[in-house]
Design a protein around this motif. Structure first.
Motif, PDB file in Angstrom:
ATOM      1  N   LEU A  67       1.010  -1.158  -0.148  1.00 34.06           N
ATOM      2  CA  LEU A  67      -0.159   0.106  -0.058  1.00 34.06           C
ATOM      3  C   LEU A  67       0.849   1.212  -0.076  1.00 34.06           C
ATOM      4  CD1 LEU A  67      -2.781  -0.886   2.523  1.00 34.06           C
ATOM      5  CD2 LEU A  67      -3.065  -0.638   0.038  1.00 34.06           C
ATOM      6  N   ALA A  68       1.955   1.365   0.602  1.00 39.43           N
ATOM      7  CA  ALA A  68       2.737   2.344   0.775  1.00 39.43           C
ATOM      8  C   ALA A  68       3.514   2.762  -0.546  1.00 39.43           C
ATOM      9  CB  ALA A  68       3.972   2.232   1.651  1.00 39.43           C
ATOM     10  N   GLU A  69       3.899   1.443  -1.446  1.00 43.15           N
ATOM     11  CA  GLU A  69       4.626   1.521  -2.633  1.00 43.15           C
ATOM     12  C   GLU A  69       3.570   2.112  -3.462  1.00 43.15           C
ATOM     13  OE1 GLU A  69       5.744  -2.364  -3.667  1.00 43.15           O
ATOM     14  OE2 GLU A  69       7.640  -2.142  -2.417  1.00 43.15           O
ATOM     15  N   GLU A  70       2.255   1.756  -3.648  1.00 43.86           N
ATOM     16  CA  GLU A  70       1.192   2.429  -4.285  1.00 43.86           C
ATOM     17  C   GLU A  70       1.181   3.791  -3.937  1.00 43.86           C
ATOM     18  OE1 GLU A  70      -3.543   1.889  -5.541  1.00 43.86           O
ATOM     19  OE2 GLU A  70      -2.536   0.160  -4.469  1.00 43.86           O
ATOM     20  N   ILE A  75       1.913   9.829  -5.799  1.00 41.76           N
ATOM     21  CA  ILE A  75       2.010  11.181  -5.492  1.00 41.76           C
ATOM     22  C   ILE A  75       3.032  11.818  -6.387  1.00 41.76           C
ATOM     23  CG2 ILE A  75       3.537  12.395  -3.585  1.00 41.76           C
ATOM     24  CD1 ILE A  75       1.183  11.262  -2.361  1.00 41.76           C
ATOM     25  N   ASP A  76       2.615  12.962  -6.824  1.00 44.40           N
ATOM     26  CA  ASP A  76       3.217  13.914  -7.731  1.00 44.40           C
ATOM     27  C   ASP A  76       4.489  14.628  -7.293  1.00 44.40           C
ATOM     28  OD1 ASP A  76       3.682  14.740 -10.360  1.00 44.40           O
ATOM     29  OD2 ASP A  76       2.515  16.263 -10.121  1.00 44.40           O
ATOM     30  N   THR A 125      -6.775   8.627   3.597  1.00 45.89           N
ATOM     31  CA  THR A 125      -6.363   9.064   4.521  1.00 45.89           C
ATOM     32  C   THR A 125      -4.723   8.979   4.586  1.00 45.89           C
ATOM     33  OG1 THR A 125      -8.290   9.373   5.695  1.00 45.89           O
ATOM     34  CG2 THR A 125      -6.234   9.989   7.061  1.00 45.89           C
ATOM     35  N   SER A 126      -4.353   7.807   4.041  1.00 48.19           N
ATOM     36  CA  SER A 126      -2.898   7.308   4.317  1.00 48.19           C
ATOM     37  C   SER A 126      -2.355   8.163   2.977  1.00 48.19           C
ATOM     38  CB  SER A 126      -2.860   6.053   4.033  1.00 48.19           C
ATOM     39  OG  SER A 126      -3.122   5.312   5.042  1.00 48.19           O
TER      40      SER A 126
END
Length: 146
Positions: A21-24, A29-30, A120-121
């Motif tokens: 999930l963090a990798e995704e 994020i731009d 939210t993450s």
């Protein structure tokens, strides 16, 4: 001040789903950011002490992990001269006051509670990246005195 190179982040978390999930989230994020993950405190320490490793600008560290937990890794990082100045942000589900206090006693830079919501993450990660892009120093050699 803008930086030419991407922000380097190391995420240490034993939960595969959380790492994915963090990798995704980081991918969405731009902002220029390179995320590397490690599945344990031991794996992170091995990676960080490898002579060819580019050290991260900031480390995201889970508290509750089997083997070497987040606090034990944090203590080792702060006892290792070449790693001691890497900012460490605890990223965990634990809101236990004792855990928050322990993190700061061991010189964590911040303590973030993982959100249960992906949206939210994503917002947390975006703010995290924005902050650390602005906060990082240009070169590690500027931080280390001979």
């Amino acid at each position: 001040m803008t930086h030419a190179r991407p922000l380097r982040v190391l995420l240490v978390d034993d939960n595969l789903t959380d790492r994915l999930l963090a990798e995704e989230a980081f991918g969405l994020i731009d902002r220029p950011c390179d995320l590397v993950t490690a599945e344990s405190g031991e794996a992170a320490l091995k990676l960080l002490t490898h002579p060819e490793t580019l050290l991260p600008d900031v480390l995201l560290l889970d508290v509750n992990m089997p083997g070497m937990n987040g606090f034990e890794l944090l203590a080792k990082l702060k006892d290792t001269p070449q790693l001691l100045l890497i900012p460490v942000v605890m990223l965990t589900t634990s809101a236990i006051p004792k855990d928050v206090s322990q993190a700061y006693i061991l010189h964590a830079s911040a303590y973030m509670i993982k959100s249960a919501s992906f949206q939210t993450s994503l917002e947390q990660i975006e703010k995290f990246i924005e902050f650390w892009i602005q906060a990082r120093v240009t070169t590690r050699s500027e931080m280390i005195t001979p």
